[in-house]
Motif scaffolding. Sequence first.
Motif, PDB file in Angstrom:
ATOM      1  N   PRO A   1      17.554  -8.167  -7.738  1.00 59.56           N
ATOM      2  CA  PRO A   1      17.628  -9.606  -8.003  1.00 59.56           C
ATOM      3  C   PRO A   1      18.320 -10.367  -6.880  1.00 59.56           C
ATOM      4  N   LEU A   2      18.781  -9.651  -5.847  1.00 60.81           N
ATOM      5  CA  LEU A   2      19.574 -10.270  -4.786  1.00 60.81           C
ATOM      6  C   LEU A   2      18.654 -10.800  -3.680  1.00 60.81           C
ATOM      7  N   PHE A   3      18.768 -12.087  -3.401  1.00 63.74           N
ATOM      8  CA  PHE A   3      17.942 -12.698  -2.363  1.00 63.74           C
ATOM      9  C   PHE A   3      18.206 -12.053  -1.008  1.00 63.74           C
ATOM     10  N   SER A   4      19.463 -11.639  -0.762  1.00 65.93           N
ATOM     11  CA  SER A   4      19.827 -11.038   0.518  1.00 65.93           C
ATOM     12  C   SER A   4      19.157  -9.697   0.749  1.00 65.93           C
ATOM     13  N   ARG A   5      18.621  -9.078  -0.325  1.00 66.87           N
ATOM     14  CA  ARG A   5      17.971  -7.777  -0.177  1.00 66.87           C
ATOM     15  C   ARG A   5      16.453  -7.890  -0.004  1.00 66.87           C
ATOM     16  N   LEU A   6      15.956  -9.115   0.062  1.00 65.13           N
ATOM     17  CA  LEU A   6      14.517  -9.288   0.201  1.00 65.13           C
ATOM     18  C   LEU A   6      13.983  -8.721   1.517  1.00 65.13           C
ATOM     19  N   ALA A   7      14.801  -8.788   2.558  1.00 71.84           N
ATOM     20  CA  ALA A   7      14.350  -8.240   3.841  1.00 71.84           C
ATOM     21  C   ALA A   7      14.103  -6.743   3.734  1.00 71.84           C
ATOM     22  N   GLU A   8      14.947  -6.044   2.996  1.00 80.59           N
ATOM     23  CA  GLU A   8      14.753  -4.607   2.791  1.00 80.59           C
ATOM     24  C   GLU A   8      13.504  -4.349   1.944  1.00 80.59           C
ATOM     25  N   GLU A   9      13.262  -5.196   0.960  1.00 76.67           N
ATOM     26  CA  GLU A   9      12.059  -5.054   0.148  1.00 76.67           C
ATOM     27  C   GLU A   9      10.807  -5.236   1.012  1.00 76.67           C
ATOM     28  N   PHE A  10      10.863  -6.181   1.930  1.00 81.77           N
ATOM     29  CA  PHE A  10       9.732  -6.418   2.831  1.00 81.77           C
ATOM     30  C   PHE A  10       9.505  -5.200   3.720  1.00 81.77           C
ATOM     31  N   LEU A  11      10.586  -4.596   4.212  1.00 85.62           N
ATOM     32  CA  LEU A  11      10.474  -3.393   5.025  1.00 85.62           C
ATOM     33  C   LEU A  11       9.846  -2.262   4.213  1.00 85.62           C
ATOM     34  N   THR A  12      10.276  -2.096   2.971  1.00 87.96           N
ATOM     35  CA  THR A  12       9.699  -1.072   2.096  1.00 87.96           C
ATOM     36  C   THR A  12       8.200  -1.292   1.926  1.00 87.96           C
ATOM     37  N   TYR A  13       7.818  -2.540   1.749  1.00 91.08           N
ATOM     38  CA  TYR A  13       6.400  -2.875   1.607  1.00 91.08           C
ATOM     39  C   TYR A  13       5.615  -2.472   2.854  1.00 91.08           C
ATOM     40  N   LEU A  14       6.148  -2.789   4.037  1.00 90.91           N
ATOM     41  CA  LEU A  14       5.448  -2.452   5.278  1.00 90.91           C
ATOM     42  C   LEU A  14       5.353  -0.948   5.481  1.00 90.91           C
ATOM     43  N   GLN A  15       6.409  -0.222   5.155  1.00 88.55           N
ATOM     44  CA  GLN A  15       6.456   1.202   5.441  1.00 88.55           C
ATOM     45  C   GLN A  15       5.698   2.052   4.420  1.00 88.55           C
ATOM     46  N   ARG A  16       5.672   1.621   3.161  1.00 87.08           N
ATOM     47  CA  ARG A  16       5.194   2.520   2.108  1.00 87.08           C
ATOM     48  C   ARG A  16       3.977   2.021   1.336  1.00 87.08           C
ATOM     49  N   GLU A  17       3.714   0.727   1.385  1.00 87.45           N
ATOM     50  CA  GLU A  17       2.695   0.191   0.482  1.00 87.45           C
ATOM     51  C   GLU A  17       1.527  -0.457   1.213  1.00 87.45           C
ATOM     52  N   ARG A  18       1.794  -1.165   2.248  1.00 89.80           N
ATOM     53  CA  ARG A  18       0.729  -1.926   2.908  1.00 89.80           C
ATOM     54  C   ARG A  18      -0.154  -1.005   3.730  1.00 89.80           C
ATOM     55  N   GLU A  19      -1.441  -1.140   3.548  1.00 91.80           N
ATOM     56  CA  GLU A  19      -2.384  -0.377   4.355  1.00 91.80           C
ATOM     57  C   GLU A  19      -2.540  -1.038   5.719  1.00 91.80           C
ATOM     58  N   GLU A  20      -2.664  -0.195   6.736  1.00 87.34           N
ATOM     59  CA  GLU A  20      -2.818  -0.722   8.100  1.00 87.34           C
ATOM     60  C   GLU A  20      -4.060  -1.592   8.167  1.00 87.34           C
ATOM     61  N   THR A  21      -3.916  -2.726   8.822  1.00 89.70           N
ATOM     62  CA  THR A  21      -4.992  -3.703   8.914  1.00 89.70           C
ATOM     63  C   THR A  21      -5.397  -3.877  10.372  1.00 89.70           C
ATOM     64  N   GLU A  22      -6.663  -4.096  10.602  1.00 90.84           N
ATOM     65  CA  GLU A  22      -7.134  -4.311  11.971  1.00 90.84           C
ATOM     66  C   GLU A  22      -6.387  -5.488  12.590  1.00 90.84           C
ATOM     67  N   GLY A  23      -5.892  -5.279  13.771  1.00 88.63           N
ATOM     68  CA  GLY A  23      -5.116  -6.306  14.458  1.00 88.63           C
ATOM     69  C   GLY A  23      -3.623  -6.111  14.351  1.00 88.63           C
ATOM     70  N   ASP A  24      -3.182  -5.188  13.489  1.00 89.72           N
ATOM     71  CA  ASP A  24      -1.744  -4.891  13.403  1.00 89.72           C
ATOM     72  C   ASP A  24      -1.278  -4.272  14.711  1.00 89.72           C
ATOM     73  N   PRO A  25      -0.154  -4.707  15.251  1.00 88.68           N
ATOM     74  CA  PRO A  25       0.396  -3.990  16.395  1.00 88.68           C
ATOM     75  C   PRO A  25       0.836  -2.597  15.965  1.00 88.68           C
ATOM     76  N   PRO A  26       0.655  -1.596  16.795  1.00 91.53           N
ATOM     77  CA  PRO A  26       0.969  -0.225  16.393  1.00 91.53           C
ATOM     78  C   PRO A  26       2.454   0.008  16.137  1.00 91.53           C
ATOM     79  N   PHE A  27       3.281  -0.889  16.637  1.00 90.52           N
ATOM     80  CA  PHE A  27       4.733  -0.736  16.498  1.00 90.52           C
ATOM     81  C   PHE A  27       5.303  -1.572  15.358  1.00 90.52           C
ATOM     82  N   MET A  28       4.459  -2.150  14.518  1.00 89.14           N
ATOM     83  CA  MET A  28       4.925  -3.115  13.522  1.00 89.14           C
ATOM     84  C   MET A  28       6.038  -2.556  12.642  1.00 89.14           C
TER      85      MET A  28
END
Length: 258
Positions: A86-113
Amino acid sequence: MNSLPSAEPAFSRRQREFAEHIRHPEKNPRPADVEARRMAIYNELFFNNLEDFLASSYPVLHRITPDHRWQTLVRAFYANHACRTPLFSRLAEEFLTYLQREREETEGDPPFMAELAHYEWVELALTLSDADRHLPPLDPNGDLLKGHPLISPLAWHFSYRYPVHRIGPAYLPEQPETEPTHLLVYRDRQDQVGFLEINPVTLSLLEALESGPEISGQTALETIIKALDHTDPGLVMQAGSGLLNELRQRDILLGTAL
C-alpha cells in the motif's frame, strides 16, 4: 452448519468497479451512476500521478524511451500488475518486479531495459533503506588489516551484462560487453548515494570479507594474492591496504567488528 457466503457488499462492489475502470477503462465499463466527465478526471489524475512518479524514479529509462512507448509501458503496468504494497514509495520496486518477472519482451525494447531499471531502482532503494539502523559493535578506527573490516549494510555491489551507469540518450548499446560491469552503490554518512565501478579484484575483496566474520583484511588480501599468483605479494598487500582505507573514507567500510 456452515452458512452460505454472503453477497459482496454494495460499497465493496462499487469500489471494485471504480478501481477496475480506472486501471483498465477500455476493458471495464465505468460505474453506471458516475458521470463520464467526472470519471475521466479520475482516470487522468490517477494515471498522471503514477506516470510522474515512475518517470522520476527511472529518469534515464524514461528519457531514452519514446513518449508513446513509455505511456504504453506504464499503462500496461497499471492495468496488469497486482501491487502487493500500500506504500506509494514502493511503487518503483513493483514496477521493477513487473519488468523482470511479468512483462513479455516487446519488439523495440532495448536489450538492457531490465538491467537499467534495476540500477536506477537501487539508488531509490538505498535512499529509503534503514538497514543501518541497528549496527553491530564496531571500532571506526580499527586496524583494517588485523581486524575484520565491516562492510556497511548500505553498500551494495552488483554485476551487470551492460554498463548501465553509462547508458543515456548518447549511448544505447545493442550488445553486452565481453566482461561484466561491476558496480558498488553506497550511501554515506551524509545520506548521499554514490557509485563506483570496481574491478574483479575489488569485487573479490568484498566477497571475501562477506564470507565470514573471522576474515581479517590481511587474510582476504592473502587469498586474493594466492588466486592471482602475483610475483610481488608485498605490492598487492600495500595496494590492498590502501584500497581498504579508501573504502573506509567513503563509508563503504565502517571500521572493524568488535
